[in-house]
Design an enzyme around this catalytic site. Sequence first.
Site, PDB file in Angstrom:
ATOM      1  N   HIS A   1       0.637  -1.192   0.156  1.00 31.38           N
ATOM      2  CA  HIS A   1      -0.115  -0.227   0.099  1.00 31.38           C
ATOM      3  C   HIS A   1       0.594   1.520   0.123  1.00 31.38           C
ATOM      4  O   HIS A   1       0.505   2.535  -0.758  1.00 31.38           O
ATOM      5  CB  HIS A   1      -0.813  -0.293   1.336  1.00 31.38           C
TER       6      HIS A   1
ATOM      7  N   ASP B   1      -1.615   2.578  -4.769  1.00 32.00           N
ATOM      8  CA  ASP B   1      -3.948   2.596  -3.936  1.00 32.00           C
ATOM      9  C   ASP B   1      -4.434   2.046  -3.889  1.00 32.00           C
ATOM     10  O   ASP B   1      -4.258   0.707  -4.824  1.00 32.00           O
ATOM     11  CB  ASP B   1      -4.159   3.900  -4.696  1.00 32.00           C
TER      12      ASP B   1
END
Length: 411
Positions: free
Chosen positions: A382, A386
């Site tokens: 992450h 995204d």
Amino acid sequence: MAIEIKAPTFPESVADGVVATWHKKPGESVARDELLVDIETDKVVLEVVAPAAGVIEKVLKGEGDTVLSEEVIAVFKEGAAGTAAPAAAEEKPQAAPAATEAKSGQEAILSPSARKMAEENNLNPSDIQGTGKGGRVTKEDVINHLSSNTTSVTAEVKSSAQPAAAPTMPAIESPAGARPEKRVPMTRLRASIARRLLEAQHNSAMLTTFNEVNMKPIMDLRKQYKDLFEKRHNGVKLGFMSFFVKAACEALKRFPAVNASIDGNDIVYHGYQDVGVAVSTERGLVVPILRDADQMGLADIESTIGDFGKKARDGKLAIEDMTGGTFTISNGGVFGSLMSTPILNPPQTAIMGMHKIQERPMAVNGQVVILPMMYLALSYDHRMIDGKEAVQFLVTIKDLLEDPARILLDI
């Protein structure tokens, strides 16, 4: 003439290795290019062969010892056996009858660890298919033989005086009611896998997103063309993995962040798609790389994966085969996994997991239809990717697989 036998040159990513098995003893005659010793590293098992006909004078590093790149591990005397090396090899059954057995007029040569396991399980070496160099039977061959013949182990004992027993793999012998334990050292490959998996979890913000794909279009296409495909490409069979690799390559082009890697505080975007395909072996999970997979056809992908699988089972994968990679695909579905969360393969930022194809009732145009469905999982870092990109990447894979013409039309 004395020659120093050295460990192979390890790549920069491999610090050292461990002497796994000496196949020859001091004073034993060997022929040129005959296997002397296996050295296990974090990634592969490397073989060291005899530089000429002769004998090993002295072993400097025993089994289990740690060795560095190009470190001297033995002293070899060239010409001691001379042209008599083949004859010495033929006399080997008389010198060490437990190590060899007659097999179709040839000798079944076992490594020490393979011989020990065969004896412990009362196996006839001539019944074991050797995959090592020159047909040598390795420990992995014995394990594979046991696992593939568990229903008939009692029929394969060497002595007819042995009483019949339930088909088992007796790693530990103990009296009834006992609670046995067996402690064995972790292999270098298994230790490396454990370390890298922990590093991936500790050093990344890993998250997993899921989707599902209707496999009917791919299955129909494969059913229609598999015979023609196999005939056209000299016996290469059309599987599912090639479709997933092609779909992944197209999706990686559309979402370059998924194909990137993190190097310190830098993001490295790769303008190529080197796709790693996870392969399970007796020694652990390895990930050989399909270089420039986006430029490969379906037949090339299937053929290369098949070659990797065979080399992995035989322990013949080279370090170069597993170095690099920008994205990884893992297929737990071949073992029956319905859903899982694959762990990243650093420094890559994403890995896709395939799972079991299972028929499920699905709503199609207001009607309930039974379709062969597969869950897909995308684990991603992450910090780099995204959630929106991850979800769209997986949706792209889904769209391409459910309508394979999109791959050809680039839409």
